[in-house]
Design a protein around this motif. Structure first.
Motif, short mmCIF file in Angstrom:
data_model
loop_
_atom_site.label_atom_id
_atom_site.label_comp_id
_atom_site.label_asym_id
_atom_site.label_seq_id
_atom_site.Cartn_x
_atom_site.Cartn_y
_atom_site.Cartn_z
N THR A 127 -0.85 15.13 7.16
CA THR A 127 -1.99 14.28 7.49
C THR A 127 -1.72 13.42 8.72
O THR A 127 -2.46 12.51 9.03
CB THR A 127 -2.32 13.34 6.31
N VAL A 128 -0.65 13.72 9.46
CA VAL A 128 -0.25 12.91 10.60
C VAL A 128 -1.36 12.87 11.67
O VAL A 128 -2.12 13.82 11.83
CB VAL A 128 1.07 13.51 11.18
N THR A 129 -1.49 11.72 12.36
CA THR A 129 -2.54 11.58 13.37
C THR A 129 -1.97 11.75 14.77
O THR A 129 -0.76 11.66 14.97
CB THR A 129 -3.23 10.19 13.26
N ALA A 130 -2.87 11.95 15.75
CA ALA A 130 -2.45 12.27 17.11
C ALA A 130 -1.52 11.22 17.74
O ALA A 130 -0.51 11.59 18.34
CB ALA A 130 -3.68 12.51 18.00
N PRO A 131 -1.83 9.90 17.63
CA PRO A 131 -0.92 8.93 18.24
C PRO A 131 0.50 9.00 17.68
O PRO A 131 1.47 8.80 18.42
CB PRO A 131 -1.56 7.57 17.91
N VAL A 132 0.63 9.30 16.40
CA VAL A 132 1.96 9.37 15.79
C VAL A 132 2.74 10.57 16.36
O VAL A 132 3.93 10.47 16.68
CB VAL A 132 1.86 9.46 14.25
N LEU A 158 0.82 -1.22 0.00
CA LEU A 158 0.00 0.00 0.00
C LEU A 158 0.85 1.26 0.00
O LEU A 158 0.49 2.26 -0.60
CB LEU A 158 -0.95 0.02 1.21
N PHE A 159 1.99 1.21 0.70
CA PHE A 159 2.81 2.42 0.81
C PHE A 159 3.22 2.98 -0.55
O PHE A 159 2.98 4.16 -0.82
CB PHE A 159 4.04 2.15 1.69
N PRO A 160 3.80 2.14 -1.46
CA PRO A 160 4.16 2.69 -2.78
C PRO A 160 2.93 3.18 -3.57
O PRO A 160 2.99 4.26 -4.19
CB PRO A 160 4.81 1.52 -3.52
N ILE A 161 1.81 2.44 -3.46
CA ILE A 161 0.61 2.86 -4.18
C ILE A 161 0.14 4.21 -3.64
O ILE A 161 -0.07 5.16 -4.40
CB ILE A 161 -0.54 1.83 -4.03
N ASN A 169 -0.99 11.86 1.42
CA ASN A 169 -1.09 13.28 1.71
C ASN A 169 -2.55 13.71 1.84
O ASN A 169 -2.86 14.88 1.85
CB ASN A 169 -0.39 14.08 0.61
N SER A 170 -3.45 12.71 1.93
CA SER A 170 -4.87 13.01 2.06
C SER A 170 -5.45 12.11 3.15
O SER A 170 -5.01 10.97 3.30
CB SER A 170 -5.58 12.75 0.73
N ARG A 171 -6.41 12.65 3.89
CA ARG A 171 -6.95 11.84 4.98
C ARG A 171 -7.83 10.71 4.48
O ARG A 171 -8.15 9.80 5.22
CB ARG A 171 -7.70 12.76 5.96
N VAL A 172 -8.18 10.78 3.18
CA VAL A 172 -9.00 9.72 2.59
C VAL A 172 -8.27 8.37 2.65
O VAL A 172 -8.87 7.32 2.89
CB VAL A 172 -9.37 10.07 1.13
N GLY A 173 -6.95 8.40 2.47
CA GLY A 173 -6.17 7.17 2.46
C GLY A 173 -6.36 6.37 3.74
O GLY A 173 -6.67 5.18 3.70
N LEU A 174 -6.18 7.04 4.88
CA LEU A 174 -6.33 6.34 6.16
C LEU A 174 -7.77 5.87 6.36
O LEU A 174 -8.00 4.78 6.89
CB LEU A 174 -5.93 7.25 7.32
N ILE A 175 -8.74 6.70 5.94
CA ILE A 175 -10.14 6.31 6.10
C ILE A 175 -10.40 5.00 5.37
O ILE A 175 -11.02 4.08 5.92
CB ILE A 175 -11.08 7.43 5.58
N LEU A 176 -9.88 4.89 4.15
CA LEU A 176 -10.08 3.66 3.37
C LEU A 176 -9.49 2.45 4.10
O LEU A 176 -10.13 1.40 4.21
CB LEU A 176 -9.41 3.79 1.99
N VAL A 177 -8.27 2.61 4.63
CA VAL A 177 -7.61 1.47 5.28
C VAL A 177 -8.32 1.08 6.58
O VAL A 177 -8.60 -0.10 6.82
CB VAL A 177 -6.13 1.81 5.56
N TYR A 178 -8.62 2.07 7.42
CA TYR A 178 -9.29 1.76 8.70
C TYR A 178 -10.63 1.08 8.45
O TYR A 178 -10.97 0.09 9.10
CB TYR A 178 -9.50 3.03 9.53
N ALA A 179 -11.40 1.63 7.52
CA ALA A 179 -12.71 1.05 7.24
C ALA A 179 -12.55 -0.38 6.73
O ALA A 179 -13.26 -1.29 7.17
CB ALA A 179 -13.47 1.91 6.23
#
Lengths: 278, 308
Positions: free
Chosen positions: A221-226, A125-128, A136-146
């Protein structure tokens, strides 16, 4: 017969130690976030102290990145919950009410998804993500978490829809509702506990995740835990203080802790239902 | 039973006079779910399998190298050391989780007063993120400012480098994993223990059974299926542990707490060796699949047991 009499002394000790072990570390973090530096560093642990908001003020001034992280985490968490529900509610309805023609049997494939180690997915996923700009978009994380939460969520929702008597729906059909209207007007109001259970599980995962946030985000786009983990390793380098780290940790844990405690019965029995159904 | 009622065509005036229409309706409702999961998880997973046979790194075109990555991984001492550490880590954390989780489930089942609030306290660690867990234990165990070292010093053991000593680091992170994982076991075991009827225990007591005998002859056999499921489930989850350990030790000192997941992360995201990382990832996936298949088999048997 008094049930407490059957507890041996050893049982009582184990219970007391377990409660202390579970709760004290959490309380230490929250309490220390209101301590002055000298109380945190004192040789003897300070139990009684005059609370101060200095750490929060300093966190706000020196760590704008943490506020950015909290905001990103909030957006990503809400987005994940919305996406999971959007995908799972129709699917759970079909699995419960239209299970013929292989639809019902198809869901067993989802159990396998739950077994895949998330770290394995990050390698491709990282290279893609970085080539498409999804990191660089919060959509990426949303897709993975969901994607990692849908398998459990659809099972939980299905058990709740199963529990709605068919007659209730049939009455709606007789009143002229179609499937969608019957779902929205009759089933949805009855499965709120299930929807909340799903929201809790998704929120716990998306709000708290560290690994995907570490790999699949940029500084924007970094999240709070990071950011919190960065701050923790910054203590040795002098870029953060323990007080600021405790304040950040408290802010990161409080929303989910409060949410989980308010609806803990839901979570408990929701988990039970989800677990018994796989 | 509900299936019969559901498949009665008259149940819905719109959907189902024609079976094909019902099939289309059903499949169109589940399709987004499967397409979504396929796009985000299944296809990347398969692409990782392809990458594991190449020398791919970020910004390079993958060149096919056959089994070279697997050969390199399986002949690397680091891989086997990481696997051995992961085994120890999982064994310590999961056996503690199961033992203490079962004990607490038994205690809670007999408790009437304050049960709700006690359970809420015991499962509170579930709400902690890896970052907060690492903050908490990083502070508590800190060599200079940590309260736990204050206690050990007062008791005469001196200050211990819990996370910065090669001998203690793996044990310490395994204990922290136990702290974070035990509530999950409690959630799985408590309802099962609470569902055992008190009459069995009263009857055993009338027959002169001691509490210990009741536990070994009644509780344990009756809870064995749930215990097995909880154990396999925790093994699968603990094998992939990453966040807390990575934040606290980065796998150190001197690789002494480098688990398979950390070895994989370093190979991929520190050395940018994606082909090799993909090979390690698939080896991890195979190990997980082996453990999961036990889990699935167990679930399958249970399902078969309840329907027949």
């Amino acid at each position: 017969m008094d049930s407490r009499s059957s507890m041996t002394l050893l049982d009582r000790i184990v219970l007391a130690v377990a409660i202390a072990l579970a709760v004290i570390p959490i309380l230490v973090v929250i309490a220390s976030s209101f301590k002055e530096g000298r109380d945190i560093f004192s040789y003897r642990p300070v139990i009684f102290f005059w609370p101060t908001l200095d750490n929060y003020a300093s966190l706000g001034m020196r760590w704008g990145k943490f506020q950015l992280g909290l905001g990103n985490s909030a957006v990503v968490t809400l987005g994940s919950i919305a996406l999971v529900l959007a995908v799972c509610l129709p699917a759970a309805y079909a699995l419960s009410r239209l299970p013929r023609h292989g639809v019902g049997r198809s869901s067993s494939a989802l159990l396998i998804i739950k077994m895949l180690p998330p770290l394995v997915v990050t390698v491709p996923l990282f290279p893609i993500f970085s080539s498409v700009g999804l990191d660089n978009s919060r959509v990426g994380l949303i897709l993975v978490y969901a994607a990692f939460e849908v398998s459990l969520s659809v099972m939980i929702l299905k058990t709740f829809i199963d529990a709605v008597p068919l007659e209730v729906e049939e009455a709606a059909f007789l009143d002229g509702c179609d499937r969608l209207q019957a779902f929205l007007r009759v089933i949805m109001p009855l499965i709120w506990p299930g929807i909340i259970t799903v929201a809790i599980f998704v929120a716990l995962f998306a709000w708290n995740d560290y690994m995907f946030g570490l790999i699949l985000t940029t500084s924007r786009t970094v999240t709070a835990p990071v950011v919190l983990a960065d701050m923790l390793s910054g203590i040795g380098e002098g870029t953060a203080t323990w007080g600021e780290v405790f304040a950040a940790a408290t802010l990161q844990m409080i929303p989910v802790l409060a949410f989980a405690w308010i609806v803990q019965r839901q979570m408990f029995f929701g988990a039970l239902r989800g677990a018994t159904k796989g | 039973m509900t299936d019969v009622a559901l498949s009665r065509p008259a149940a819905s005036p719109h959907a189902s006079r024609v079976p094909i229409r019902e099939a289309l309706q059903g499949w169109s409702l589940v399709a987004p779910l499967y397409l979504f999961v396929t796009a985000i998880i299944v296809i990347p997973e398969i692409w990782a399998l392809y990458l594991s046979f190449t020398d791919y790194s970020v910004g390079r075109t993958p060149q096919f190298v056959g089994l070279a990555n697997y050969r390199a991984t399986l002949s690397a001492a680091e891989f086997w050391m990481a696997a051995w550490r992961t085994l120890q880590f999982v064994a310590i954390a999961v056996s503690l989780e199961i033992a203490i989780g079962l004990w607490l489930a038994c205690i809670l089942a007999r408790l009437r007063a304050f049960r709700g609030i006690i359970i809420a306290c015991l499962i509170a660690p579930i709400a902690m993120s890896h970052a907060v867990t690492a903050t908490m234990w990083g502070y508590l165990l800190d060599l200079n400012v940590g309260p736990i070292n204050f206690l050990t010093e007062v008791m005469g053991f001196g200050r211990l480098p819990w996370l910065s000593s090669e001998t203690l680091a793996l044990l310490t992170v395994a204990f922290i994993e136990f702290w974070a994982g035990m509530p999950h076991v409690l959630i799985m075991l408590f309802p099962v223990r609470a569902a055992l009827s008190p009459e069995i225990y009263e009857a055993a007591e009338l027959d002169g059974a001691t509490a210990r005998q009741s536990f070994w002859r009644i509780t344990l056999p009756l809870m064995m299926p749930a215990l097995l499921i909880a154990m396999i489930f925790r093994i699968i989850i603990t094998m992939r542990a990453f966040g807390t350990v990575w934040i606290l030790t980065k796998g150190g000192p001197l690789e002494s707490s480098e688990l398979l997941s950390i070895y994989l992360y370093k190979t991929g995201f520190s050395y940018w060796n994606f082909g090799q990382a993909a090979a390690i990832a698939w080896l991890m996936l195979l190990i997980t699949a082996a453990a999961s298949s036990l889990y699935m088999l167990r679930l399958y048997r249970d399902a078969a047991g309840t329907t027949t």
